[in-house]
Design a protein around this motif. Structure first.
Motif, PDB file in Angstrom:
ATOM      1  N   ASN A  55       0.656  -1.238   0.023  1.00  0.00           N
ATOM      2  CA  ASN A  55      -0.169  -0.123  -0.013  1.00  0.00           C
ATOM      3  C   ASN A  55       0.679   1.139  -0.047  1.00  0.00           C
ATOM      4  O   ASN A  55       0.764   2.215  -0.582  1.00  0.00           O
ATOM      5  N   VAL A  56       1.988   1.234   0.753  1.00  0.00           N
ATOM      6  CA  VAL A  56       2.911   2.403   0.871  1.00  0.00           C
ATOM      7  C   VAL A  56       3.386   2.560  -0.603  1.00  0.00           C
ATOM      8  O   VAL A  56       3.402   3.784  -1.051  1.00  0.00           O
ATOM      9  N   LEU A  57       4.059   1.512  -1.362  1.00  0.00           N
ATOM     10  CA  LEU A  57       4.615   1.592  -2.463  1.00  0.00           C
ATOM     11  C   LEU A  57       3.650   2.117  -3.509  1.00  0.00           C
ATOM     12  O   LEU A  57       3.764   3.177  -4.205  1.00  0.00           O
ATOM     13  N   ASP A  58       2.529   1.529  -3.619  1.00  0.00           N
ATOM     14  CA  ASP A  58       1.561   2.115  -4.628  1.00  0.00           C
ATOM     15  C   ASP A  58       0.838   3.443  -4.367  1.00  0.00           C
ATOM     16  O   ASP A  58       0.694   4.274  -5.294  1.00  0.00           O
ATOM     17  N   ARG A  59       0.796   4.015  -3.107  1.00  0.00           N
ATOM     18  CA  ARG A  59       0.283   5.275  -2.941  1.00  0.00           C
ATOM     19  C   ARG A  59       1.101   6.455  -3.178  1.00  0.00           C
ATOM     20  O   ARG A  59       0.990   7.556  -3.709  1.00  0.00           O
ATOM     21  N   VAL A  60       2.679   5.894  -3.067  1.00  0.00           N
ATOM     22  CA  VAL A  60       3.443   6.934  -3.270  1.00  0.00           C
ATOM     23  C   VAL A  60       3.607   6.951  -4.882  1.00  0.00           C
ATOM     24  O   VAL A  60       3.772   8.019  -5.564  1.00  0.00           O
ATOM     25  N   ILE A  61       3.518   5.767  -5.700  1.00  0.00           N
ATOM     26  CA  ILE A  61       3.752   5.949  -7.046  1.00  0.00           C
ATOM     27  C   ILE A  61       2.341   6.596  -7.605  1.00  0.00           C
ATOM     28  O   ILE A  61       2.537   7.414  -8.619  1.00  0.00           O
ATOM     29  N   ASP A  62       1.485   6.326  -7.148  1.00  0.00           N
ATOM     30  CA  ASP A  62       0.033   7.136  -7.514  1.00  0.00           C
ATOM     31  C   ASP A  62      -0.219   8.409  -7.178  1.00  0.00           C
ATOM     32  O   ASP A  62      -1.235   9.176  -7.857  1.00  0.00           O
ATOM     33  N   GLY A  63       0.933   9.081  -6.469  1.00  0.00           N
ATOM     34  CA  GLY A  63       0.710  10.297  -5.944  1.00  0.00           C
ATOM     35  C   GLY A  63      -0.208  10.609  -4.934  1.00  0.00           C
ATOM     36  O   GLY A  63      -0.517  11.894  -4.622  1.00  0.00           O
TER      37      GLY A  63
END
Length: 461
Positions: free
Chosen positions: A89-97
Motif C-alpha cells: 500500500n505504501v509503494l502504490d500510494r507513493v507511485i500513484d501520487g
C-alpha cells in the motif's frame, strides 16, 4: 509540537506592540524577529502542504520527530503523517501520487527501478536508520534450539546466535512431515534478505525465486512468507509461523507477551546495515526541488536529535502515541534506550541497535543500495545475469546523495550540524567483512560478491 500559525501570530502581535511603544529604535520588523527565533534559511517552497506515509515501526521515528519538534514547520512545510496498512500500500500510494513521500523499505525503490514487482521511477535522498531488526522464534522452537547454543561463564547463551543452532530443529520438523515456516515483511524487505542471509550462512536453503515463480520457495528448507509487521506476534502466537524477522517493537512485543524469543539482531547479521529510506517519486523531486531539499533538511535534523541519548526517553513517549507506532512505552524503550531483551530477563546493552544519525546513517550510500541489488540477483528476484556496471548505473538513478548534500550544506551554514558530519565520499563505503559469516562485501565487485556464496545464483564476470 510547535505551531507555525501560533509562532506567526506571536511575531505579529509583538511587532504591533513594539510599534505602539513609539520610537524608531524600538521598532522591529517581523522578518527580524523571525530571524532571531529560527536559524533556518527557508527555501522557496513549491509545495508546502505534504502528506507522508509510514508503517508502525520504531524506525519511522525521524518522521514523527520532524513533525513533533517543528523541524518541518521551520522549513515552511505543513506535513501530515499517516499510518499505512502494509508495504504494498505504501509503494502504490507513493507511485500513484496519493502520498508525497514515505518511510519505505530500502529494497522497494530499488526493486521498482530494477525490474522486480511494480515498476516506477522512485528516488531516495535520505536513509532513515541503521540496524533495528531481529529474528524471533517461538518458545517451542527456542527450547529446541537452546541446547545447540554455546553458553558463557554466566550460563547465558553466547551471542550472536547462528542459524546452525536452528538447523537440527528444521530437520526434526521435516522428518515429521512438517514444513518449517517463518515470516518476513515483504519480498524486497531488508528482513527477507537478512533472514535468508542468516539461514544460508548455516547451509539452510531459504528458497529461490524465478521469473515464473515469485513465491521464493523453490528448493527451500524453510518456507518464508509475508506478514505485515504489526501482525507478526499474533501470527507467531497462532502457530501459523514458527519465527520471523521484523523491526521493532514487534520482537520486543513477543518477549513482553511471553510468546517468543529474539535470537539474533540484524546488527549481528550485518553490522550497521542500512534499513529504511525516505522515498519520493523522481517526478515529485524534479517538479519540487526546493521542497525535496527542505524535507531532507528536516529529516536530517530529526535523525541528529534522535541520536542524542538524552532525547530517547522523549522519543519513546512520542512514538507510543496512537497516531505513530502506538506500542507501550516499556516495549519501545526495550530497544530505543540502548538495550535489547532476548530471553525474558536477558536484557543486554546494545547502544547501536537503533542508529538514526551516527556513522553517516542518513547519507544514501550507493554501496548500501548495491547490496540490495546483489541479494535480489542472488535469490533470483532479478532472474537474469547483469553486467558488472549495471549495478552502479542502476543505483545512481535511485539514490540521490546530491540532494542530501545540498540539504546538509544548508544545515552546516545555519549551524544546525557541524561540517565534519558531511562525509567526503564517492558514495561507496570501504569493503567490509562485518557480517555474521565474515564474507567480504565490496560494492565495486558485485558479481564477485554474488559468486562468493555457496547457496544462490552464480554469474560470469
Amino acid at each position: 509540537m510547535k505551531s507555525l500559525l501560533t509562532k506567526s501570530t506571536w511575531i505579529l502581535s509583538l511587532g504591533l506592540l513594539l510599534g505602539a511603544c513609539g520610537g524608531k529604535e524600538k521598532k522591529a520588523s517581523t522578518e527580524e524577529i523571525a530571524t532571531e527565533t529560527s536559524k533556518t534559511k527557508t527555501l522557496d517552497i513549491e509545495k508546502p502542504q505534504l502528506t507522508f506515509g509510514f508503517i508502525k515501526l520504531t524506525d519511522m521515528a525521524p518522521l514523527a520527530i520532524a513533525k513533533e519538534k517543528g523541524f518541518f514547520e521551520d522549513e515552511g512545510l505543513f506535513v501530515s503523517v499517516e499510518a499505512q496498512s502494509n508495504w504494498k500500500n505504501v509503494l502504490d500510494r507513493v507511485i500513484d501520487g496519493q502520498l508525497d513521500g514515505s518511510h519505505m523499505l530500502a529494497g522497494q525503490p530499488i526493486a521498482a527501478g530494477a525490474g522486480f514487482g511494480r515498476q516506477a521511477e522512485l528516488v531516495t535522498a535520505y536513509s532513515m536508520d541503521l540496524n533495528g531488526n531481529a529474528i524471533t522464534v517461538s518458545n517451542d522452537v527456542w527450547s529446541k534450539m537452546k541446547p545447540n547454543v554455546p553458553k558463557g561463564a554466566d550460563g547465558k547463551p553466547v551471542h550472536p546466535i547462528k542459524a546452525d543452532a536452528l538447523k537440527p530443529v528444521i530437520t526434526e520438523y521435516k522428518n515429521k512431515g512438517n514444513a518449517f515456516k517463518m515470516g518476513m515483511v515483504f519480498p524486497v524487505s531488508t528482513h527477507n534478505y537478512e533472514i535468508r542471509y542468516w539461514l544460508a550462512a548455516a547451509g539452510i536453503n531459504p528458497g529461490m525465486y524465478t521469473a515464473d515463480n515469485v513465491q521464493g520457495q523453490i528448493g527451500a528448507d524453510v518456507l518464508l512468507s509475508v506478514t505485515p509487521p504489526p501482525q507478526m506476534p499474533a501470527t507467531l502466537e497462532a502457530g501459523t509461523i514458527y519465527g520471523y524477522c521484523v523491526g521493532e517493537p514487534w520482537n520486543q512485543q513477543a518477549v513482553f507477551k511471553g510468546i517468543g524469543v529474539p535470537v539474533v539482531t540484524n546488527y549481528d547479521i550485518w553490522k550497521n546495515n542500512p534499513e529504511k529510506v525516505f522515498v519520493m517519486t523522481k517526478k515529485f523531486v524534479e517538479e519540487n526541488p526546493n521542497t525535496a531539499i527542505a524535507v531532507t533538511k528536516a529529516l536530517i535534523r530529526a535523525g541528529k536529535w534522535l541520536d542524542e541519548p538524552s532525547n530517547r526517553a522523549e522519543a519513546v513517549k512520542i512514538l507510543s502515541m496512537p497516531q505513530y507506532v502506538g506500542a507501550d512505552e516499556v516495549v519501545l524503550a526495550n530497544s530505543m534506550t540502548g538495550t535489547f531483551e532476548f530471553e525474558k530477563g536477558d536484557k543486554r546493552a546494545m547502544p547501536d541497535f537503533n542508529v538514526f544519525y551516527k556513522y553517516n546513517a542518513t547519507y544514501p550510500f550507493y554501496s548500501d543500495g548495491i547490496w540490495f541489488l546483489t541479494q535480489m540477483r542472488r535469490w533470483g528476484q532479478i532472474p537474469n545475469a547483469k553486467p558488472e556496471g549495471w549495478y552502479a548505473e542502476t543505483i545512481k538513478k535511485i539514490y540521490r546523495p546530491d540532494i542530501w548534500k545540498k540539504a546538509a550544506d544548508l544545515l552546516v551554514a545555519e549551524g544546525q550540524i557541524p561540517a565534519s558530519d558531511v562525509p567526503s565520499t564517492d558514495g561507496f563505503k570501504p569493503a567490509t567483512t562485518d557480517f555474521i559469516d565474515g564474507t567480504k562485501y565490496d560494492a565495486k565487485d558485485p558479481i564477485g560478491y554474488i559468486n562468493s556464496f555457496s547457496i544462490g545464483n552464480k554469474d560470469k564476470k
